[in-house]
Write an enzyme that holds these catalytic residues in place. Structure first.
Site, short mmCIF file in Angstrom:
data_model
loop_
_atom_site.label_atom_id
_atom_site.label_comp_id
_atom_site.label_asym_id
_atom_site.label_seq_id
_atom_site.Cartn_x
_atom_site.Cartn_y
_atom_site.Cartn_z
N GLY A 21 -32.29 -23.98 41.36
CA GLY A 21 -31.86 -22.63 41.77
C GLY A 21 -30.34 -22.54 41.81
O GLY A 21 -29.77 -21.89 42.69
N GLY A 111 -34.00 -27.25 51.44
CA GLY A 111 -33.46 -26.21 52.32
C GLY A 111 -34.29 -24.95 52.28
O GLY A 111 -34.14 -24.07 53.14
N HIS A 168 -30.08 -11.45 59.69
CA HIS A 168 -29.67 -11.94 58.38
C HIS A 168 -29.40 -10.77 57.43
O HIS A 168 -29.81 -9.64 57.71
CB HIS A 168 -30.74 -12.85 57.77
CG HIS A 168 -30.76 -14.23 58.36
ND1 HIS A 168 -31.46 -14.53 59.50
CD2 HIS A 168 -30.14 -15.38 57.99
CE1 HIS A 168 -31.28 -15.81 59.80
NE2 HIS A 168 -30.49 -16.35 58.90
N LYS A 172 -32.70 -11.10 52.49
CA LYS A 172 -33.58 -12.20 52.93
C LYS A 172 -35.04 -11.75 52.84
O LYS A 172 -35.38 -10.65 53.28
CB LYS A 172 -33.22 -12.63 54.36
CG LYS A 172 -34.01 -13.85 54.81
CD LYS A 172 -33.36 -14.54 56.00
CE LYS A 172 -34.22 -15.66 56.52
NZ LYS A 172 -34.40 -16.74 55.55
P1 NAD Z 1 -31.29 -16.80 46.26
O1 NAD Z 1 -32.38 -15.83 45.96
O2 NAD Z 1 -29.88 -16.34 46.12
O3 NAD Z 1 -31.45 -18.13 45.37
C1 NAD Z 1 -32.68 -18.71 45.06
C2 NAD Z 1 -32.59 -19.15 43.60
O4 NAD Z 1 -33.76 -19.93 43.26
C3 NAD Z 1 -32.55 -17.94 42.64
O5 NAD Z 1 -31.41 -18.04 41.79
C4 NAD Z 1 -33.85 -18.08 41.86
O6 NAD Z 1 -33.75 -17.60 40.53
C5 NAD Z 1 -34.06 -19.60 41.93
N1 NAD Z 1 -35.41 -20.00 41.56
C6 NAD Z 1 -36.59 -19.36 41.77
N2 NAD Z 1 -37.60 -20.05 41.20
C7 NAD Z 1 -37.06 -21.15 40.62
C8 NAD Z 1 -37.60 -22.22 39.88
N3 NAD Z 1 -38.92 -22.30 39.58
N4 NAD Z 1 -36.75 -23.19 39.43
C9 NAD Z 1 -35.42 -23.12 39.68
N5 NAD Z 1 -34.86 -22.09 40.37
C10 NAD Z 1 -35.67 -21.13 40.84
O7 NAD Z 1 -31.58 -17.31 47.75
P2 NAD Z 1 -30.60 -18.12 48.73
O8 NAD Z 1 -29.95 -17.20 49.69
O9 NAD Z 1 -29.76 -19.07 47.94
O10 NAD Z 1 -31.68 -18.94 49.58
C11 NAD Z 1 -32.61 -19.81 48.95
C12 NAD Z 1 -33.52 -20.42 50.01
O11 NAD Z 1 -32.76 -21.23 50.90
C13 NAD Z 1 -34.25 -19.40 50.92
O12 NAD Z 1 -35.53 -19.90 51.22
C14 NAD Z 1 -33.38 -19.38 52.18
O13 NAD Z 1 -34.11 -18.97 53.32
C15 NAD Z 1 -33.01 -20.84 52.25
N6 NAD Z 1 -31.80 -21.14 53.04
C16 NAD Z 1 -31.90 -22.25 53.83
C17 NAD Z 1 -30.79 -22.66 54.55
C18 NAD Z 1 -30.88 -23.94 55.33
O14 NAD Z 1 -29.89 -24.37 55.94
N7 NAD Z 1 -32.05 -24.61 55.32
C19 NAD Z 1 -29.59 -21.93 54.51
C20 NAD Z 1 -29.53 -20.79 53.67
C21 NAD Z 1 -30.65 -20.42 52.93
#
Ligand code: NAD
Length: 284
Positions: A21, A111, A168, A172
């Site tokens: 991603g 994450g 958020h 989200k």
């Molecule tokens: P985002 O939508 O900007 O990014 C997610 C990416 O994953 C997208 O670019 C999407 O195209 C890609 N993706 C989807 N399917 C895929 C696949 N099969 N292979 C490769 N890539 C794929 O979202 P974000 O804000 O970056 O957040 C992503 C996740 O991380 C969410 O679940 C969010 O809740 C979580 N998050 C966790 C923390 C933490 O500290 N644990 C912090 C921030 C966000």
């Protein structure tokens, strides 16, 4: 078998880290973090099949000078080429990513939030074979908040109602946030109760009086808010509030990279950020 890829190549001192991603909000920050850090190098980045970023340079997408690695949708090749993969994507792909981690003996830093029970089971099963660091929130401050919430919940009895409020950004897709749920877990564990029996989610309409001992969760969405969490302990005539405000996603990407570097050489198992920080787990 764990980490044998690194052991077979003792002259390669840089840990190879892949980012799934990698064109996402977190993915771009993670790529930057890996490229700018010491002790590691980028192994590659993947995106969802059909994504417009496929074919672009991994580093350029993250706002840095080109590094010669194209973004692909080939997850199998990414896991094969990486010592650790950092995954901040979407819950439905976790199952295939954990499978690839086991297949290629690649450490996993997870994450992604919003998993269903059966998806959590696949993570636990994979952690029997490889080290997985999974955290609802990779920031140091939030992990301290988990510990404080548990402590305070243990000190205050049910005369203090516990409510967790999070906010958020408008994009989200899951609610309440994984962090809010983890805070509720910490509060329940501090009180020695099972969250399943006391969680009070999504109040709407005629809800009736608040049940003593319940832990309430509320989610606000709007604008570009990175992440705000309040844990409120509301008693008669007094209120204690623990707050955490994230102003940049950097706290998550820095924490996730720290976890990836920490995972090197670790035995298989499911770890959290408190393990990485060397603080005893909130669940113990
Ligand atoms: P985002 O939508 O900007 O990014 C997610 C990416 O994953 C997208 O670019 C999407 O195209 C890609 N993706 C989807 N399917 C895929 C696949 N099969 N292979 C490769 N890539 C794929 O979202 P974000 O804000 O970056 O957040 C992503 C996740 O991380 C969410 O679940 C969010 O809740 C979580 N998050 C966790 C923390 C933490 O500290 N644990 C912090 C921030 C966000």
């Amino acid at each position: 078998l764990f980490n044998c890829k690194r052991r077979l190549n003792p002259f390669n001192t840089l840990m190879k880290i892949g980012v799934t991603g990698c064109a996402g909000r977190m993915g771009r920050m993670l790529v930057r973090e890996v490229l700018l850090a010491d002790g590691c190098t980028i192994a590659g980045g993947t995106e969802e099949p059909g994504h417009t970023a496929i074919g672009q340079d991994v580093a350029e997408t993250a706002g840095l000078e080109a590094c010669g690695l194209e973004i692909t949708d080939d997850s199998d090749a990414l896991f094969a080429a990486s010592d650790a993969v950092i995954d901040f994507t979407i819950a439905p792909v976790t199952e295939s990513h954990t499978r690839l981690s086991v297949k290629h003996v690649t450490n996993l830093v997870l994450g992604t939030t919003g998993h269903e029970g059966y998806q959590l089971d696949t993570i636990e099963a994979a952690a029997k074979h490889i080290p997985i660091v999974k955290a609802m929130n990779f920031s140091v401050g939030v992990n301290v908040l988990f510990a404080l919430t548990k402590q305070l919940a243990g000190m205050l009895d049910e005369d203090f109602d516990i409510e967790i409020v999070e906010m958020h950004h408008r994009d989200k897709v899951d609610a309440p946030s994984g962090t809010a749920l983890e805070l509720a877990e910490a509060a329940a564990s501090g009180r020695g109760v099972n969250l399943k029996h006391v969680a009070d989610r999504g109040r709407d309409g005629i809800t009736g009086r608040r049940k003593n001992g319940n832990i309430g969760l509320a989610a606000l969405r709007g604008g570009d808010v990175v992440g705000e969490h309040d844990v409120v302990f509301a008693g008669a005539s007094e209120r204690i509030k623990l707050s955490h405000i994230a102003t940049s996603r950097e706290i998550f990407s820095k924490g996730a990279l720290r976890a990836a570097l920490w995972s090197e050489g670790m035995a298989p198992g499911l770890y959290d950020m408190l393990d990485v920080l060397g603080v005893s787990s909130q669940h113990t």
